[in-house]
Scaffold this motif. Structure first.
Motif, short mmCIF file in Angstrom:
data_model
loop_
_atom_site.label_atom_id
_atom_site.label_comp_id
_atom_site.label_asym_id
_atom_site.label_seq_id
_atom_site.Cartn_x
_atom_site.Cartn_y
_atom_site.Cartn_z
N VAL A 77 -81.74 -69.38 -28.62
CA VAL A 77 -80.31 -69.18 -28.87
C VAL A 77 -79.95 -67.72 -28.58
O VAL A 77 -78.94 -67.44 -27.91
CB VAL A 77 -79.92 -69.57 -30.31
CG1 VAL A 77 -78.51 -69.11 -30.65
CG2 VAL A 77 -80.04 -71.08 -30.48
N CYS A 107 -74.51 -67.96 -34.94
CA CYS A 107 -74.51 -69.05 -33.96
C CYS A 107 -74.79 -70.35 -34.68
O CYS A 107 -75.77 -70.45 -35.43
CB CYS A 107 -75.58 -68.82 -32.89
SG CYS A 107 -75.34 -67.29 -31.96
N MET A 129 -73.97 -74.71 -28.68
CA MET A 129 -73.94 -73.61 -29.64
C MET A 129 -72.61 -72.88 -29.53
O MET A 129 -72.03 -72.76 -28.46
CB MET A 129 -75.07 -72.62 -29.37
CG MET A 129 -76.47 -73.22 -29.46
SD MET A 129 -76.87 -73.94 -31.07
CE MET A 129 -76.72 -72.53 -32.15
N ALA A 169 -78.29 -74.51 -25.82
CA ALA A 169 -79.61 -73.93 -26.07
C ALA A 169 -80.61 -75.06 -26.27
O ALA A 169 -80.31 -76.06 -26.94
CB ALA A 169 -79.58 -73.03 -27.30
#
Length: 162
Positions: A113, A150, A140, A129
């Motif tokens: 991420v 996130c 995300m 991701a």
């Protein structure tokens, strides 16, 4: 040879012997392991000359007590890290010095991420991701701040210190 010439020659020999002795003592002291020092003992570099400072000599500007030069002054970015770090919500797993995985989020996914967030340009962004644990890609959404948050539509949450 006059007595004046023999005295001058003797003084030259005494000076040479004294210099050699000082160099030998300095080399011995330099090679002798320091029990308070970290790491292996120092070894001389082939062909390197051993010098000792002249009496009354002062160390070069910026030199440390042992005569070495300290590391370069930290960059402004490094200096900024001296500010208090923003708090990270708990509970988390620390994945790196700046990446933290929330509950039910793996570190391999959190690190992916963070890489995706950077590739997307940072800031407030959306991207996909991949999770090496579930072998799935997740949508995300990262919100910019001192701590970037996130989240996925699942319960996955990743915190990145910005």
């Amino acid at each position: 040879m006059t007595s004046k010439e023999s005295g001058s020659a003797a003084a030259g020999w005494v000076s040479a012997i004294a210099t050699a002795a000082a160099a030998a003592i300095a080399l011995f002291a330099w090679l002798w392991p320091d029990p308070s020092a970290d790491g292996p003992p120092r070894t001389p570099v082939a062909g390197a000359a051993v010098t000792t400072p002249a009496a009354g000599a002062t160390p070069a500007a910026g030199a440390t007590d042992d005569g070495t030069t300290p590391p370069a002054t930290p960059s402004p970015r490094a200096s900024a890290s001296l500010e208090p770090l923003p708090p990270i919500p708990q509970p988390v797993t620390t994945c790196s010095s700046i990446v933290f995985a929330g509950p039910r989020t793996s570190c391999p996914f959190a690190l992916n991420v963070e890489a995706g967030w950077r590739e997307a340009g940072g800031g407030t962004v959306r991207f996909k991701a991949h999770s090496p644990v579930t072998n799935l890609a997740y949508d995300m959404r990262c919100t910019d701040g001192k701590v970037v948050v996130c989240t996925a539509q699942t319960t996955a949450v990743v915190y990145i210190r910005n």
